[in-house]
Every structure is written in structure tokens, then in C-alpha cells.
Design a protein around this motif. Structure first.
Motif, PDB file in Angstrom:
ATOM      1  N   ALA A  51       0.679  -1.070  -0.036  1.00 60.60           N
ATOM      2  CA  ALA A  51      -0.054   0.093   0.041  1.00 60.60           C
ATOM      3  C   ALA A  51       0.915   1.333  -0.125  1.00 60.60           C
ATOM      4  CB  ALA A  51      -0.858   0.092   1.347  1.00 60.60           C
ATOM      5  N   GLY A  52       2.149   1.059   0.180  1.00 62.27           N
ATOM      6  CA  GLY A  52       2.970   2.331  -0.120  1.00 62.27           C
ATOM      7  C   GLY A  52       3.072   3.012   1.329  1.00 62.27           C
ATOM      8  N   ALA A  53       3.230   2.047   2.366  1.00 62.17           N
ATOM      9  CA  ALA A  53       3.279   2.729   3.650  1.00 62.17           C
ATOM     10  C   ALA A  53       4.192   1.958   4.540  1.00 62.17           C
ATOM     11  CB  ALA A  53       1.785   2.823   4.261  1.00 62.17           C
ATOM     12  N   PRO A  54       5.701   2.202   4.264  1.00 60.92           N
ATOM     13  CA  PRO A  54       6.928   1.655   4.791  1.00 60.92           C
ATOM     14  C   PRO A  54       6.853   2.009   6.467  1.00 60.92           C
ATOM     15  CG  PRO A  54       7.586   3.439   3.637  1.00 60.92           C
ATOM     16  CD  PRO A  54       6.100   3.339   3.270  1.00 60.92           C
ATOM     17  N   GLU A  55       6.233   3.275   6.813  1.00 62.31           N
ATOM     18  CA  GLU A  55       6.230   3.484   8.153  1.00 62.31           C
ATOM     19  C   GLU A  55       5.369   2.699   8.949  1.00 62.31           C
ATOM     20  OE1 GLU A  55       2.886   6.051   6.458  1.00 62.31           O
ATOM     21  OE2 GLU A  55       4.821   5.138   5.966  1.00 62.31           O
ATOM     22  N   LEU A  56       4.314   2.504   8.479  1.00 64.24           N
ATOM     23  CA  LEU A  56       3.328   1.158   9.011  1.00 64.24           C
ATOM     24  C   LEU A  56       3.946  -0.096   9.076  1.00 64.24           C
ATOM     25  CD1 LEU A  56      -0.246   2.274   7.438  1.00 64.24           C
ATOM     26  CD2 LEU A  56       0.840   2.946   9.816  1.00 64.24           C
ATOM     27  N   VAL A  57       4.693  -0.434   8.235  1.00 64.29           N
ATOM     28  CA  VAL A  57       5.369  -1.827   8.193  1.00 64.29           C
ATOM     29  C   VAL A  57       6.525  -1.647   9.386  1.00 64.29           C
ATOM     30  CG1 VAL A  57       7.114  -3.310   7.001  1.00 64.29           C
ATOM     31  CG2 VAL A  57       5.488  -2.156   5.672  1.00 64.29           C
ATOM     32  N   ALA A  58       7.101  -0.602   9.528  1.00 69.05           N
ATOM     33  CA  ALA A  58       8.071  -0.540  10.502  1.00 69.05           C
ATOM     34  C   ALA A  58       7.543  -0.491  11.893  1.00 69.05           C
ATOM     35  CB  ALA A  58       8.878   0.894  10.281  1.00 69.05           C
ATOM     36  N   ALA A  59       6.249   0.192  11.744  1.00 61.86           N
ATOM     37  CA  ALA A  59       5.563   0.135  13.264  1.00 61.86           C
ATOM     38  C   ALA A  59       5.036  -1.186  13.648  1.00 61.86           C
ATOM     39  CB  ALA A  59       4.217   1.219  13.188  1.00 61.86           C
ATOM     40  N   GLY A  63       6.078  -2.845  17.123  1.00 61.53           N
ATOM     41  CA  GLY A  63       5.072  -3.611  17.969  1.00 61.53           C
ATOM     42  C   GLY A  63       5.039  -5.113  18.281  1.00 61.53           C
ATOM     43  N   LEU A  64       5.505  -5.779  17.226  1.00 54.66           N
ATOM     44  CA  LEU A  64       5.838  -7.278  17.487  1.00 54.66           C
ATOM     45  C   LEU A  64       6.998  -7.368  18.210  1.00 54.66           C
ATOM     46  CD1 LEU A  64       4.948  -8.631  13.932  1.00 54.66           C
ATOM     47  CD2 LEU A  64       3.737  -9.011  15.965  1.00 54.66           C
ATOM     48  N   GLY A  65       8.370  -6.497  18.152  1.00 56.09           N
ATOM     49  CA  GLY A  65       9.231  -6.306  19.134  1.00 56.09           C
ATOM     50  C   GLY A  65       8.877  -5.992  20.429  1.00 56.09           C
ATOM     51  N   GLU A  66       7.964  -5.153  20.738  1.00 54.84           N
ATOM     52  CA  GLU A  66       7.609  -4.720  22.069  1.00 54.84           C
ATOM     53  C   GLU A  66       6.823  -6.192  22.821  1.00 54.84           C
ATOM     54  OE1 GLU A  66       6.743  -2.968  25.865  1.00 54.84           O
ATOM     55  OE2 GLU A  66       8.236  -2.598  24.074  1.00 54.84           O
ATOM     56  N   ILE A  67       5.957  -6.799  21.826  1.00 52.94           N
ATOM     57  CA  ILE A  67       5.445  -7.864  22.314  1.00 52.94           C
ATOM     58  C   ILE A  67       6.424  -8.922  22.866  1.00 52.94           C
ATOM     59  CG2 ILE A  67       3.891 -10.024  21.628  1.00 52.94           C
ATOM     60  CD1 ILE A  67       2.505  -7.908  19.936  1.00 52.94           C
ATOM     61  N   THR A  79      15.778  -8.224  17.460  1.00 53.54           N
ATOM     62  CA  THR A  79      15.881  -8.602  15.878  1.00 53.54           C
ATOM     63  C   THR A  79      14.577  -7.625  15.334  1.00 53.54           C
ATOM     64  OG1 THR A  79      16.839 -10.751  16.376  1.00 53.54           O
ATOM     65  CG2 THR A  79      15.560 -10.148  14.149  1.00 53.54           C
ATOM     66  N   LEU A  80      13.405  -7.677  15.852  1.00 51.38           N
ATOM     67  CA  LEU A  80      12.224  -6.944  15.318  1.00 51.38           C
ATOM     68  C   LEU A  80      12.567  -5.434  15.325  1.00 51.38           C
ATOM     69  CD1 LEU A  80       9.666  -9.204  16.836  1.00 51.38           C
ATOM     70  CD2 LEU A  80      10.107  -9.106  14.257  1.00 51.38           C
ATOM     71  N   CYS A  81      13.115  -5.083  16.514  1.00 52.48           N
ATOM     72  CA  CYS A  81      13.375  -3.582  16.493  1.00 52.48           C
ATOM     73  C   CYS A  81      14.120  -3.264  15.660  1.00 52.48           C
ATOM     74  CB  CYS A  81      13.524  -3.081  18.158  1.00 52.48           C
ATOM     75  SG  CYS A  81      12.251  -3.644  19.323  1.00 52.48           S
ATOM     76  N   GLU A  82      15.428  -3.861  15.525  1.00 49.24           N
ATOM     77  CA  GLU A  82      16.529  -3.581  14.514  1.00 49.24           C
ATOM     78  C   GLU A  82      15.714  -3.674  13.131  1.00 49.24           C
ATOM     79  OE1 GLU A  82      19.262  -6.480  15.284  1.00 49.24           O
ATOM     80  OE2 GLU A  82      20.406  -5.183  16.864  1.00 49.24           O
ATOM     81  N   ALA A 102      11.711   2.739  18.344  1.00 45.73           N
ATOM     82  CA  ALA A 102      12.380   1.499  18.259  1.00 45.73           C
ATOM     83  C   ALA A 102      13.789   1.842  18.866  1.00 45.73           C
ATOM     84  CB  ALA A 102      12.734   1.031  16.692  1.00 45.73           C
ATOM     85  N   LEU A 103      14.420   2.807  18.685  1.00 48.48           N
ATOM     86  CA  LEU A 103      15.659   3.111  19.363  1.00 48.48           C
ATOM     87  C   LEU A 103      15.526   2.961  20.834  1.00 48.48           C
ATOM     88  CD1 LEU A 103      17.435   5.581  16.968  1.00 48.48           C
ATOM     89  CD2 LEU A 103      18.113   3.445  17.370  1.00 48.48           C
ATOM     90  N   VAL A 104      14.634   3.553  21.383  1.00 45.53           N
ATOM     91  CA  VAL A 104      14.262   3.589  22.750  1.00 45.53           C
ATOM     92  C   VAL A 104      14.090   2.057  23.349  1.00 45.53           C
ATOM     93  CG1 VAL A 104      12.770   4.069  24.526  1.00 45.53           C
ATOM     94  CG2 VAL A 104      13.474   5.929  23.334  1.00 45.53           C
ATOM     95  N   THR A 105      13.389   1.341  22.797  1.00 47.68           N
ATOM     96  CA  THR A 105      13.146  -0.124  23.101  1.00 47.68           C
ATOM     97  C   THR A 105      14.638  -0.814  22.980  1.00 47.68           C
ATOM     98  OG1 THR A 105      10.812   0.071  22.192  1.00 47.68           O
ATOM     99  CG2 THR A 105      11.776  -2.286  22.705  1.00 47.68           C
ATOM    100  N   LEU A 106      15.191  -0.528  21.713  1.00 50.97           N
ATOM    101  CA  LEU A 106      16.468  -1.241  21.815  1.00 50.97           C
ATOM    102  C   LEU A 106      17.364  -0.695  22.878  1.00 50.97           C
ATOM    103  CD1 LEU A 106      17.140  -0.788  18.004  1.00 50.97           C
ATOM    104  CD2 LEU A 106      17.162  -2.905  19.206  1.00 50.97           C
ATOM    105  N   GLY A 107      17.431   0.359  23.461  1.00 57.09           N
ATOM    106  CA  GLY A 107      18.214   0.964  24.693  1.00 57.09           C
ATOM    107  C   GLY A 107      17.600   0.188  25.757  1.00 57.09           C
ATOM    108  N   GLN A 108      16.375   0.066  26.033  1.00 64.54           N
ATOM    109  CA  GLN A 108      15.867  -0.767  27.052  1.00 64.54           C
ATOM    110  C   GLN A 108      16.365  -2.170  27.198  1.00 64.54           C
ATOM    111  OE1 GLN A 108      11.761   0.145  26.400  1.00 64.54           O
ATOM    112  NE2 GLN A 108      11.816   2.127  27.580  1.00 64.54           N
ATOM    113  N   LEU A 109      16.433  -2.666  26.019  1.00 64.59           N
ATOM    114  CA  LEU A 109      16.556  -4.014  25.821  1.00 64.59           C
ATOM    115  C   LEU A 109      18.348  -4.272  26.153  1.00 64.59           C
ATOM    116  CD1 LEU A 109      14.693  -5.048  22.720  1.00 64.59           C
ATOM    117  CD2 LEU A 109      14.575  -6.209  24.682  1.00 64.59           C
TER     118      LEU A 109
END
Length: 219
Positions: A51-59, A63-67, A79-82, A102-109
């Protein structure tokens, strides 16, 4: 939400459908429905790219990384956040917001797995990302992540100074006051008192940019 999703499907509006699913996934995640959120994020990941929405793919990857992080799988979460960071096109506001989160989550990890240097590096990227891409809650979480270990170690004045250094890096942005309002800052005020906190915070906030960067880097 169900009616809106049904209408988007009937109209064949894939982009609207992906955005609605992302919104529902975020809500489910916030409510603790990890299974439902994962189903929605996977569907967003599948349909948002065409659909041309790479920002939603990234989101969706974020989300899967946070789960995965909440499920106790830090390696999969990393891996998912990267992947979320890699999927973000540069110069898109929505994508930049996802990248910072995503960078914040990577920092927390990294912090949780005993790699404080990597954690600081991720938080530093958030705090120096550049004017125009600020998401105040995300920036506040990065500042909190920086100072949290010092708070846990009982080094309250250094933690307050580090929050101030984060504010120095954010000078001129809409998030410049974010470090002073973080949960860590609230706790530090309780330990130090308002006057002592303000003094220590100012010692960081008044630093020139290069010295603030050095402090953030642990130098």
C-alpha cells in the motif's frame, strides 16, 4: 472500530485498513491483549508495504518487538526492533517517530541484558536525532533510560545532572523540557529535594553541547 475496518475492507482501501489495524493493535497492546495485538501487527506488516506505507511496516515490526520484549524474549525483540529501524525511510515524520521509539526499546533491551554502553548509544541517537522529529514521550523515555541506572545505584546528583545534559542536547526543540518531567526526575526530586535537584540538573543543562554529549556517552 469494527465498522470502520469493515468499511475499509469493503471499499478496498488498503492504506486506511492498515492504519486502522495499527491503531487497534496499539490499543490492544496497551490493554495487555498481546495475542490480539500480534495478529493485527502481523496483518499490518503484510498489507502496508504494497500500500506504499513503509512507516506502518516499521510500526508493525516495532509492535511485534515490544510484544516479544514483554513475553521475555529479548533476542527476538531486538531483531524485530532492528528491523523496524531498517524499514524506516529517512525524512518521513511518521517513520522518524517509529525509528526513535524503536531505538528507545533497543536501549531498554540493552540495559536489561547488561550492556549499558549499547543502551547509552541508542538513547544518544534519540536525543540527537535533529529538530523536527521529536515525539516528547519517546524523548522522555530516552532521558529516563539514561539516568535510570544512576538512580538505581543511588547516585542521585549524577542522575539529575545527566537528565540536565539530555535537556542540553534537546535545546531549541519542542522536547527541551521533557527530561525534567520524567518519572526518574520526579523520584530524584523526592530524594534530593527541589533545590538540590534543580542545582544538579542545571549543571547538566548548562553544559556546551560537546560536553553534554560526552556526559551522555559516559565520558
Amino acid at each position: 472500530m469494527a465498522e470502520a475496518l469493515e468499511l475499509a475492507e469493503q471499499l478496498g482501501s488498503t492504506l486506511d485498513l492498515a492504519e486502522l489495524l495499527r491503531t487497534r493493535a496499539d490499543g490492544r497492546l496497551a490493554a495487555g491483549d498481546l495475542t490480539g495485538a500480534a495478529e493485527d501487527f502481523r496483518r499490518v506488516r503484510r498489507i502496508a508495504g504494497p500500500a506504499g506505507a513503509p512507516e506502518l511496516v516499521a510500526a508493525a515490526y516495532l509492535g511485534l518487538g515490544e510484544i516479544a520484549r514483554r513475553d521475555g524474549d529479548p533476542q527476538r525483540a531486538r531483531t524485530l526492533c532492528e528491523r523496524a529501524v531498517a524499514e524506516c525511510p529517512s525524512g518521513w515524520f511518521g517513520a522518524d517517530v517509529v525509528r526513535l521509539a524503536a531505538l528507545v526499546t533497543l536501549g531498554q533491551l540493552a540495559d536489561a541484558t547488561g550492556d549499558p554502553a549499547a543502551a547509552r548509544a541508542h538513547y544518544r541517537q534519540v536525543l540527537t536525532a535533529g529538530v523536527g522529529v521529536w515525539d516528547v514521550p519517546v524523548v522522555a523515555a530516552a532521558a529516563d533510560g539514561l539516568a535510570g541506572p544512576l538512580l538505581r545505584d543511588g547516585d542521585h546528583e549524577s542522575a539529575a545532572r545527566l537528565l540536565g545534559a539530555a535537556a542540553a542536547l534537546l535545546a531549541g526543540t519542542g522536547a527541551a523540557d521533557a527530561p525534567a518531567g520524567t518519572p526518574t526526575a520526579v523520584t530524584l526530586r523526592e530524594h534530593l529535594g527541589e533545590a538540590a535537584f534543580a542545582t544538579a540538573y542545571a549543571r547538566g543543562a548548562d553544559l556546551p553541547r560537546q560536553r553534554a554529549l560526552a556526559l551522555v556517552d559516559g565520558r
